[in-house]
Design a protein around this motif. Structure first.
Motif, mmCIF file in Angstrom:
data_model
loop_
_atom_site.group_PDB
_atom_site.id
_atom_site.type_symbol
_atom_site.label_atom_id
_atom_site.label_comp_id
_atom_site.label_asym_id
_atom_site.label_seq_id
_atom_site.Cartn_x
_atom_site.Cartn_y
_atom_site.Cartn_z
ATOM 1 N N ILE A 73 -13.738 -2.662 -4.965
ATOM 2 C CA ILE A 73 -13.928 -2.377 -3.543
ATOM 3 C C ILE A 73 -12.662 -2.644 -2.738
ATOM 4 O O ILE A 73 -12.296 -1.878 -1.847
ATOM 5 C CB ILE A 73 -15.090 -3.229 -2.980
ATOM 6 N N THR A 74 -11.955 -3.718 -3.076
ATOM 7 C CA THR A 74 -10.871 -4.196 -2.197
ATOM 8 C C THR A 74 -9.455 -3.926 -2.709
ATOM 9 O O THR A 74 -8.488 -4.306 -2.051
ATOM 10 C CB THR A 74 -11.009 -5.716 -1.979
ATOM 11 N N PHE A 75 -9.295 -3.248 -3.849
ATOM 12 C CA PHE A 75 -7.964 -3.140 -4.437
ATOM 13 C C PHE A 75 -6.902 -2.484 -3.549
ATOM 14 O O PHE A 75 -5.740 -2.918 -3.558
ATOM 15 C CB PHE A 75 -8.007 -2.403 -5.783
ATOM 16 N N PRO A 76 -7.186 -1.399 -2.792
ATOM 17 C CA PRO A 76 -6.134 -0.800 -1.976
ATOM 18 C C PRO A 76 -5.425 -1.799 -1.061
ATOM 19 O O PRO A 76 -4.210 -1.693 -0.840
ATOM 20 C CB PRO A 76 -6.878 0.278 -1.178
ATOM 21 N N THR A 77 -6.141 -2.761 -0.513
ATOM 22 C CA THR A 77 -5.475 -3.752 0.335
ATOM 23 C C THR A 77 -4.560 -4.646 -0.496
ATOM 24 O O THR A 77 -3.507 -5.080 -0.025
ATOM 25 C CB THR A 77 -6.515 -4.630 1.067
ATOM 26 N N GLU A 78 -4.935 -4.916 -1.736
ATOM 27 C CA GLU A 78 -4.074 -5.692 -2.634
ATOM 28 C C GLU A 78 -2.803 -4.916 -2.958
ATOM 29 O O GLU A 78 -1.705 -5.481 -3.005
ATOM 30 C CB GLU A 78 -4.835 -6.018 -3.924
ATOM 31 N N TYR A 79 -2.949 -3.619 -3.149
ATOM 32 C CA TYR A 79 -1.786 -2.769 -3.446
ATOM 33 C C TYR A 79 -0.788 -2.795 -2.298
ATOM 34 O O TYR A 79 0.414 -3.000 -2.496
ATOM 35 C CB TYR A 79 -2.254 -1.334 -3.706
ATOM 36 N N VAL A 80 -1.277 -2.592 -1.088
ATOM 37 C CA VAL A 80 -0.396 -2.566 0.083
ATOM 38 C C VAL A 80 0.268 -3.925 0.287
ATOM 39 O O VAL A 80 1.474 -4.010 0.555
ATOM 40 C CB VAL A 80 -1.184 -2.153 1.348
ATOM 41 N N LYS A 81 -0.501 -4.997 0.143
ATOM 42 C CA LYS A 81 0.063 -6.341 0.302
ATOM 43 C C LYS A 81 1.201 -6.571 -0.675
ATOM 44 O O LYS A 81 2.272 -7.082 -0.314
ATOM 45 C CB LYS A 81 -1.020 -7.383 0.066
ATOM 46 N N THR A 82 0.998 -6.172 -1.929
ATOM 47 C CA THR A 82 2.022 -6.390 -2.955
ATOM 48 C C THR A 82 3.273 -5.574 -2.666
ATOM 49 O O THR A 82 4.395 -6.069 -2.816
ATOM 50 C CB THR A 82 1.458 -6.025 -4.347
ATOM 51 N N GLN A 83 3.108 -4.335 -2.250
ATOM 52 C CA GLN A 83 4.272 -3.503 -1.924
ATOM 53 C C GLN A 83 5.073 -4.093 -0.772
ATOM 54 O O GLN A 83 6.302 -4.109 -0.803
ATOM 55 C CB GLN A 83 3.813 -2.076 -1.564
ATOM 56 N N LEU A 84 4.393 -4.580 0.245
ATOM 57 C CA LEU A 84 5.102 -5.170 1.377
ATOM 58 C C LEU A 84 5.823 -6.450 0.979
ATOM 59 O O LEU A 84 6.921 -6.735 1.470
ATOM 60 C CB LEU A 84 4.117 -5.455 2.518
ATOM 61 N N GLN A 85 5.243 -7.221 0.087
ATOM 62 C CA GLN A 85 5.884 -8.459 -0.347
ATOM 63 C C GLN A 85 7.078 -8.189 -1.256
ATOM 64 O O GLN A 85 8.049 -8.953 -1.263
ATOM 65 C CB GLN A 85 4.875 -9.351 -1.075
#
Length: 344
Positions: A73-85
């Motif tokens: 359910i929540t993976f897209p937000t994890e993807y964006v967070k990782t890219q920004l970091q």
């Protein structure tokens, strides 16, 4: 008169019929003392106050199921967070923000690009949540009082132990692979073609050590994560119950408490998450160790760099913790029905 009084076992047994027990208790009167007060407390304990599994195996099963559903359910937000970091401070910046990161990803790789690396988390999130709740339950069983209650401090310490265990057993290799996959997608020519082939390639080139990059940072992050979350969750539950272990918390309230616990962990340890992410990326060779990574970020990018990806992480973690605790509680209740505890 004894045939009119329901036994304690008949009321508290996991297989007890709640409606029948409630009817019996309400109608009984022992030595002219009304039993209705007992009804509320005991049925509350049966329904929700003591529904945490005493058997850690149930916690492992419930945690694994909850973790697998949540990450999908929540993976897209994890993807964006990782890219920004992973995006270091360069001029012009690779991403101007969350919306730009999502836009660039969808433009280059389609909507499914936001799910790059999902497989590594699905394969990892199930055992991660299983280890977390299994270890927490095993530890908490040793310190709960006679009503099954934990103090806030006990919740913190048990959460710390659960976080350290999941970091070493599951999270570090899972996160390393995930970060490498996400980082690889931002390359002109991605090298990893599928989860298993990618893992084989990482191990072939870097050995098992290649899947355990950033272990120190991961242990610090996961330990503090679960310590904060279980401390807040335990505190909120105790506050709401007000000393009554049988008071039903409810699904939505459990989710709200979980979201608050998740937010507390985000603000409490995002700097550790940023360092962990950098240590697991494709450019990790630039850092001698965890402390050198933190030092370089501080010197080259400033203090605010330690909070990169906070907003998408906040959204992801609040949803993550809320969903996991709700799913976990419901799965526990289901397991207690189909797999009742043996009474002594």
């Amino acid at each position: 008169m004894s045939d009119r009084i329901p036994s304690l076992h008949s009321v508290l047994s996991p297989t007890a019929n709640v409606k029948n027990a409630q009817s019996s208790l309400r109608s009984c009167n022992y030595n002219n003392v009304n039993c209705q007060g007992m009804t509320t407390r005991k049925l509350g304990a049966l329904a929700g106050g003591k529904n945490q599994p005493k058997n850690p195996i149930k916690a492992v099963l419930a945690g694994g199921i909850a973790g697998g559903i949540e990450i999908c359910i929540t993976f897209p937000t994890e993807y964006v967070k990782t890219q920004l970091q992973l995006a270091e401070s360069v001029k012009p910046p690779k991403f101007t923000g969350i919306v730009d990161c999502v836009g660039q990803t969808v433009k280059s790789h389609g909507i499914l690009g936001l799910y790059r690396g999902l497989s590594s988390l699905v394969y990892g999130s199930i055992p991660k949540a299983a280890v977390r709740f299994g270890v927490f339950e095993a530890l908490s069983n040793r310190v709960r009082d006679s009503n099954g209650m934990l103090t806030s401090t006990q919740g913190l310490l048990c959460g710390l132990g659960a976080g350290l265990a999941e970091a070493v057993i599951v999270v570090c290799p899972m996160e390393t692979v995930k970060v490498k996959f996400i980082h690889d997608q931002s390359s002109a020519n991605p090298r990893y073609k599928g989860f298993f082939r990618g893992v084989v390639q990482i191990v072939k080139e870097q050995g098992i050590k290649g899947t355990y990059q950033g272990l120190t940072a991961t242990m610090m992050k996961q330990g503090s994560n679960q310590a904060i979350r279980f401390y807040v969750m335990t505190s909120l539950r105790n506050w709401y119950r007000g000393g009554d272990p049988g008071k039903e918390i409810g699904l939505l309230r459990t989710g709200a408490f979980g979201a608050i616990a998740g937010a507390a962990s985000v603000f409490g340890n995002t700097p550790l998450d940023v360092v962990k992410t950098r240590m697991q990326g494709l450019e990790s060779h630039k850092y001698k160790n965890t402390w050198d990574c933190a030092k370089q970020i501080w010197q080259n990018e400033g203090a605010l760099a330690f909070y990169k990806g906070t907003i998408p992480r906040l959204g992801r973690v609040c949803a993550d913790v809320a969903i996991v605790f709700m799913l976990y509680e419901q799965t526990v209740k289901f397991l207690n029905v189909v797999w009742p505890e043996k009474t002594q």
